[in-house]
Design a protein around this motif. Structure first.
Motif, PDB file in Angstrom:
ATOM      1  N   ASP A 135      71.017  22.616  47.036  1.00  0.00           N
ATOM      2  CA  ASP A 135      71.331  22.623  48.543  1.00  0.00           C
ATOM      3  C   ASP A 135      72.812  22.985  48.995  1.00  0.00           C
ATOM      4  OD1 ASP A 135      72.502  20.118  48.104  1.00  0.00           O
ATOM      5  OD2 ASP A 135      71.306  19.369  49.624  1.00  0.00           O
ATOM      6  N   ILE A 136      73.403  23.698  47.944  1.00  0.00           N
ATOM      7  CA  ILE A 136      74.842  23.871  48.335  1.00  0.00           C
ATOM      8  C   ILE A 136      74.946  24.780  49.687  1.00  0.00           C
ATOM      9  CG2 ILE A 136      75.283  25.789  46.787  1.00  0.00           C
ATOM     10  CD1 ILE A 136      77.945  23.954  46.244  1.00  0.00           C
ATOM     11  N   ALA A 137      74.191  25.516  49.984  1.00  0.00           N
ATOM     12  CA  ALA A 137      74.083  26.597  50.827  1.00  0.00           C
ATOM     13  C   ALA A 137      74.238  25.601  52.349  1.00  0.00           C
ATOM     14  CB  ALA A 137      73.019  27.605  50.891  1.00  0.00           C
ATOM     15  N   GLN A 138      73.706  24.549  52.225  1.00  0.00           N
ATOM     16  CA  GLN A 138      73.558  23.614  53.517  1.00  0.00           C
ATOM     17  C   GLN A 138      74.943  22.723  53.514  1.00  0.00           C
ATOM     18  OE1 GLN A 138      70.290  23.821  51.942  1.00  0.00           O
ATOM     19  NE2 GLN A 138      70.280  25.468  53.139  1.00  0.00           N
ATOM     20  N   ARG A 139      75.816  22.729  52.722  1.00  0.00           N
ATOM     21  CA  ARG A 139      77.120  22.005  52.442  1.00  0.00           C
ATOM     22  C   ARG A 139      78.216  22.390  52.871  1.00  0.00           C
ATOM     23  NH1 ARG A 139      75.639  17.362  49.943  1.00  0.00           N
ATOM     24  NH2 ARG A 139      73.508  17.007  49.395  1.00  0.00           N
ATOM     25  N   HIS A 140      79.400  21.704  53.232  1.00  0.00           N
ATOM     26  CA  HIS A 140      80.473  22.252  53.403  1.00  0.00           C
ATOM     27  C   HIS A 140      81.413  21.897  51.860  1.00  0.00           C
ATOM     28  CE1 HIS A 140      81.292  22.723  57.689  1.00  0.00           C
ATOM     29  NE2 HIS A 140      79.966  22.475  57.926  1.00  0.00           N
ATOM     30  N   VAL A 141      81.851  22.889  51.406  1.00  0.00           N
ATOM     31  CA  VAL A 141      82.276  22.769  50.304  1.00  0.00           C
ATOM     32  C   VAL A 141      83.879  22.604  50.405  1.00  0.00           C
ATOM     33  CG1 VAL A 141      82.704  23.964  48.015  1.00  0.00           C
ATOM     34  CG2 VAL A 141      80.525  24.175  49.285  1.00  0.00           C
ATOM     35  N   LEU A 142      84.415  21.683  49.616  1.00  0.00           N
ATOM     36  CA  LEU A 142      85.940  21.286  49.225  1.00  0.00           C
ATOM     37  C   LEU A 142      85.871  22.082  47.783  1.00  0.00           C
ATOM     38  CD1 LEU A 142      86.629  17.956  50.784  1.00  0.00           C
ATOM     39  CD2 LEU A 142      86.871  20.093  51.829  1.00  0.00           C
ATOM     40  N   LEU A 143      86.625  23.230  47.738  1.00  0.00           N
ATOM     41  CA  LEU A 143      86.823  23.919  46.503  1.00  0.00           C
ATOM     42  C   LEU A 143      88.208  23.422  46.005  1.00  0.00           C
ATOM     43  CD1 LEU A 143      85.749  26.008  44.432  1.00  0.00           C
ATOM     44  CD2 LEU A 143      86.965  27.813  45.878  1.00  0.00           C
ATOM     45  N   LEU A 144      88.340  22.882  44.740  1.00  0.00           N
ATOM     46  CA  LEU A 144      89.387  22.193  44.178  1.00  0.00           C
ATOM     47  C   LEU A 144      90.294  22.914  43.304  1.00  0.00           C
ATOM     48  CD1 LEU A 144      87.792  18.624  44.012  1.00  0.00           C
ATOM     49  CD2 LEU A 144      88.918  19.814  46.016  1.00  0.00           C
ATOM     50  N   LEU A 162      79.571  32.009  47.895  1.00  0.00           N
ATOM     51  CA  LEU A 162      78.887  33.042  48.736  1.00  0.00           C
ATOM     52  C   LEU A 162      77.681  33.399  48.138  1.00  0.00           C
ATOM     53  CD1 LEU A 162      82.055  35.217  49.889  1.00  0.00           C
ATOM     54  CD2 LEU A 162      80.965  33.274  50.858  1.00  0.00           C
ATOM     55  N   ASP A 163      77.699  33.770  47.174  1.00  0.00           N
ATOM     56  CA  ASP A 163      76.370  34.297  46.313  1.00  0.00           C
ATOM     57  C   ASP A 163      75.402  33.217  46.228  1.00  0.00           C
ATOM     58  OD1 ASP A 163      77.425  36.693  46.044  1.00  0.00           O
ATOM     59  OD2 ASP A 163      77.787  36.544  43.799  1.00  0.00           O
ATOM     60  N   ARG A 164      75.741  31.947  46.465  1.00  0.00           N
ATOM     61  CA  ARG A 164      74.625  30.792  46.404  1.00  0.00           C
ATOM     62  C   ARG A 164      74.335  30.342  48.029  1.00  0.00           C
ATOM     63  NH1 ARG A 164      74.051  27.753  42.068  1.00  0.00           N
ATOM     64  NH2 ARG A 164      72.796  26.370  43.309  1.00  0.00           N
ATOM     65  N   GLY A 165      74.931  31.126  48.728  1.00  0.00           N
ATOM     66  CA  GLY A 165      74.340  31.155  50.149  1.00  0.00           C
ATOM     67  C   GLY A 165      75.315  30.286  50.900  1.00  0.00           C
ATOM     68  N   VAL A 166      76.610  29.703  50.473  1.00  0.00           N
ATOM     69  CA  VAL A 166      77.577  29.020  51.243  1.00  0.00           C
ATOM     70  C   VAL A 166      78.135  29.841  52.299  1.00  0.00           C
ATOM     71  CG1 VAL A 166      79.530  27.605  51.267  1.00  0.00           C
ATOM     72  CG2 VAL A 166      77.780  27.318  49.458  1.00  0.00           C
ATOM     73  N   PRO A 167      78.001  29.692  53.594  1.00  0.00           N
ATOM     74  CA  PRO A 167      78.632  30.467  54.560  1.00  0.00           C
ATOM     75  C   PRO A 167      80.347  30.264  54.358  1.00  0.00           C
ATOM     76  CG  PRO A 167      77.164  28.964  55.661  1.00  0.00           C
ATOM     77  CD  PRO A 167      77.304  28.588  54.208  1.00  0.00           C
ATOM     78  N   GLU A 168      81.045  31.626  54.476  1.00  0.00           N
ATOM     79  CA  GLU A 168      82.327  31.403  54.146  1.00  0.00           C
ATOM     80  C   GLU A 168      83.162  30.461  55.013  1.00  0.00           C
ATOM     81  OE1 GLU A 168      83.916  35.792  53.693  1.00  0.00           O
ATOM     82  OE2 GLU A 168      85.264  35.013  55.348  1.00  0.00           O
ATOM     83  N   GLY A 169      82.587  30.387  56.304  1.00  0.00           N
ATOM     84  CA  GLY A 169      83.496  29.003  57.148  1.00  0.00           C
ATOM     85  C   GLY A 169      83.081  27.946  56.857  1.00  0.00           C
ATOM     86  N   ASN A 170      82.215  27.848  55.777  1.00  0.00           N
ATOM     87  CA  ASN A 170      82.072  26.313  55.146  1.00  0.00           C
ATOM     88  C   ASN A 170      82.956  26.100  53.999  1.00  0.00           C
ATOM     89  OD1 ASN A 170      80.155  26.004  57.132  1.00  0.00           O
ATOM     90  ND2 ASN A 170      78.366  25.357  55.799  1.00  0.00           N
ATOM     91  N   ILE A 171      83.750  26.853  53.526  1.00  0.00           N
ATOM     92  CA  ILE A 171      84.729  26.693  52.448  1.00  0.00           C
ATOM     93  C   ILE A 171      85.983  26.367  52.798  1.00  0.00           C
ATOM     94  CG2 ILE A 171      85.753  27.652  50.417  1.00  0.00           C
ATOM     95  CD1 ILE A 171      83.027  29.730  50.294  1.00  0.00           C
ATOM     96  N   VAL A 172      86.427  24.976  52.043  1.00  0.00           N
ATOM     97  CA  VAL A 172      87.781  24.888  52.419  1.00  0.00           C
ATOM     98  C   VAL A 172      88.320  24.553  51.113  1.00  0.00           C
ATOM     99  CG1 VAL A 172      89.668  23.191  53.163  1.00  0.00           C
ATOM    100  CG2 VAL A 172      87.610  23.553  54.678  1.00  0.00           C
ATOM    101  N   PHE A 173      89.514  25.465  50.910  1.00  0.00           N
ATOM    102  CA  PHE A 173      90.195  25.416  49.374  1.00  0.00           C
ATOM    103  C   PHE A 173      91.359  24.430  49.490  1.00  0.00           C
ATOM    104  CE2 PHE A 173      93.077  27.330  46.227  1.00  0.00           C
ATOM    105  CZ  PHE A 173      91.851  27.581  44.967  1.00  0.00           C
ATOM    106  N   VAL A 174      91.280  23.574  48.457  1.00  0.00           N
ATOM    107  CA  VAL A 174      92.281  22.598  48.536  1.00  0.00           C
ATOM    108  C   VAL A 174      93.145  22.589  47.290  1.00  0.00           C
ATOM    109  CG1 VAL A 174      92.587  19.867  48.578  1.00  0.00           C
ATOM    110  CG2 VAL A 174      90.400  20.883  49.511  1.00  0.00           C
ATOM    111  N   ASN A 175      94.472  23.070  47.681  1.00  0.00           N
ATOM    112  CA  ASN A 175      95.555  23.375  46.685  1.00  0.00           C
ATOM    113  C   ASN A 175      96.637  23.024  46.794  1.00  0.00           C
ATOM    114  OD1 ASN A 175      97.580  25.834  47.131  1.00  0.00           O
ATOM    115  ND2 ASN A 175      96.603  26.013  45.345  1.00  0.00           N
TER     116      ASN A 175
END
Ligand code: PRP
Ligand code: URA
Length: 226
Positions: A135-144, A162-175
């Motif tokens: 269900d990753i498309a329904q989640r906010h993702v912290l990309l590490l 994105l290909d798995r349906g995660v909206p771009e705005g739900n991705i936070v890249f932690v760096n």
């Protein structure tokens, strides 16, 4: 690649890219991990302290909803709580250094994995493996991933999400460390992705390492450096 050809990133700072406040405390932590003479123990423990700050800052970008609690003295506190379902996705290998810091703050968090490696010679990324919640498309993702250099690796990881349906705005890249080239690559292609970082470096060298940088984060963290 030199600083003279570095892309302008002014337009991304603030909204797309959240740089941690450059406090003396943060600079002191960076000073330890950037020192080529740092012991592995110090490198791990000081980088984990920075990672903890990054995780807290990243969580601050996610949606909250009102939540009222009763205090021990019988009064109501008009509080907030996390609204979204979350998923942490470390980019293996170096991104795994950030997993414990995230789990410490969000013990029940789902964790996906993507294994992407830069080719040692071409510096181009290769995706070898991924495992993500259904269900990753329904989640906010912290990309590490502690390192965002050319941005090639991050772009592969974002494309996968994105290909798995995660909206771009739900991705936070932690760096932990980035540079203009990486910011420009990610924000130019994906303007709704947000990046939380603790340092923007001066430039990339001819081997696509950041300068002044930290060397190879994965090798230093996991003890596989020479
Ligand atoms: C490093 C780092 C990032 C990537 C960044 O990984 O952890 O994933 O390089 O570089 P880029 O922005 O130019 O793509 P590497 O492939 O060296 O593997 P590691 O995690 O095993 O160190
Ligand atoms: N990966 C690292 O570990 N360090 C860099 O400077 C660039 C990519």
């Amino acid at each position: 690649m030199t600083s003279t050809s570095a892309p302008s990133i002014e337009q991304y700072l603030g909204e797309n890219v959240r740089l941690l406040p450059q406090t003396n405390q943060l600079r002191a932590l960076h000073t330890v991990i950037r020192d080529r003479e740092a012991s592995r123990e110090d490198f791990v423990s000081y980088s984990e302290r920075i990672i903890r700050l990054l995780v807290e800052a990243a969580l601050d970008l996610l949606p909250f909803e009102p939540h009222v609690v009763r205090t021990p003295v019988g009064a109501d506190y008009q509080g907030l709580r996390f609204a979204p379902k979350l998923c942490g996705v470390p980019i293996v290998r170096a991104g795994e250094s950030m997993e414990a810091g995230l789990r410490a703050v969000c013990p029940a968090i789902r964790i996906g994995k993507v294994l992407i490696q830069r080719d040692k010679t071409t510096k181009l990324p290769h995706l070898y493996y991924s495992a993500l919640p259904e269900d990753i498309a329904q989640r906010h993702v912290l990309l590490l991933d502690p390192m965002l250099a050319t941005g090639g690796t991050a772009l592969v990881a974002v494309r996968l999400l994105l290909d798995r349906g995660v909206p771009e705005g739900n991705i936070v890249f932690v760096n932990l460390l980035t540079v203009a080239e990486g910011i420009s690559a990610v924000c130019g292609a994906h303007p709704a992705v947000r990046i939380v970082t603790s340092s923007i470096e001066e430039r990339l060298d001819e081997n696509a390492y950041m300068i002044p940088g930290i060397g190879d984060f994965g090798d230093r963290y996991f003890g596989t450096d020479k």
